[in-house]
Motif scaffolding. Structure first.
Motif, short mmCIF file in Angstrom:
data_model
loop_
_atom_site.label_atom_id
_atom_site.label_comp_id
_atom_site.label_asym_id
_atom_site.label_seq_id
_atom_site.Cartn_x
_atom_site.Cartn_y
_atom_site.Cartn_z
N ILE A 64 0.85 -1.19 0.00
CA ILE A 64 0.00 0.00 0.00
C ILE A 64 0.88 1.24 0.00
N THR A 65 0.31 2.35 -0.42
CA THR A 65 1.05 3.61 -0.45
C THR A 65 0.93 4.30 0.91
N VAL A 66 1.71 5.36 1.09
CA VAL A 66 1.66 6.12 2.33
C VAL A 66 0.27 6.72 2.52
N ALA A 67 -0.32 7.22 1.43
CA ALA A 67 -1.66 7.81 1.54
C ALA A 67 -2.69 6.76 1.97
N GLU A 68 -2.60 5.55 1.41
CA GLU A 68 -3.52 4.47 1.80
C GLU A 68 -3.28 4.09 3.26
N TYR A 69 -2.01 4.04 3.64
CA TYR A 69 -1.67 3.72 5.03
C TYR A 69 -2.32 4.71 5.98
N GLU A 70 -2.13 5.99 5.72
CA GLU A 70 -2.67 7.02 6.61
C GLU A 70 -4.20 6.98 6.65
N GLU A 71 -4.82 6.74 5.52
CA GLU A 71 -6.28 6.66 5.47
C GLU A 71 -6.79 5.46 6.28
#
Length: 84
Positions: A64-71
């Motif tokens: 997963i990307t950082v944005a997906e992680y944070e979400e």
């Protein structure tokens, strides 16, 4: 004529094999009870990962990307604060 309880020992309590069978049954019951105590462990004996640990591992492996992680982390944090 002989009585069942004439003092000869016949039918006086459980016989030796009866006690052994009872002991085996008791050991099996204790074993089943203790095996149910480690429900947070998986079959290999390792503890299960928490949802946050799974998320961190997926980020580290590039799933997963950082944005997906944070979400997803925000959703987990929100859900955990509701249940607490």
């Amino acid at each position: 004529m002989y009585s069942l309880f004439d003092g000869s020992g016949y039918m006086m309590g459980m016989h030796g094999l009866g006690w052994l069978g009872l002991l085996v049954l008791l050991v099996l019951l204790v074993g089943v009870f203790l095996s149910g105590q480690g429900r947070s462990m998986d079959r290999s004996g390792d503890r299960r990962e928490t949802p946050h640990e799974v998320l961190r591992r997926r980020l580290a492996s590039g799933d997963i990307t950082v944005a997906e992680y944070e979400e997803r982390k925000a959703v987990l944090d929100r859900d955990s604060s509701r249940s607490a």
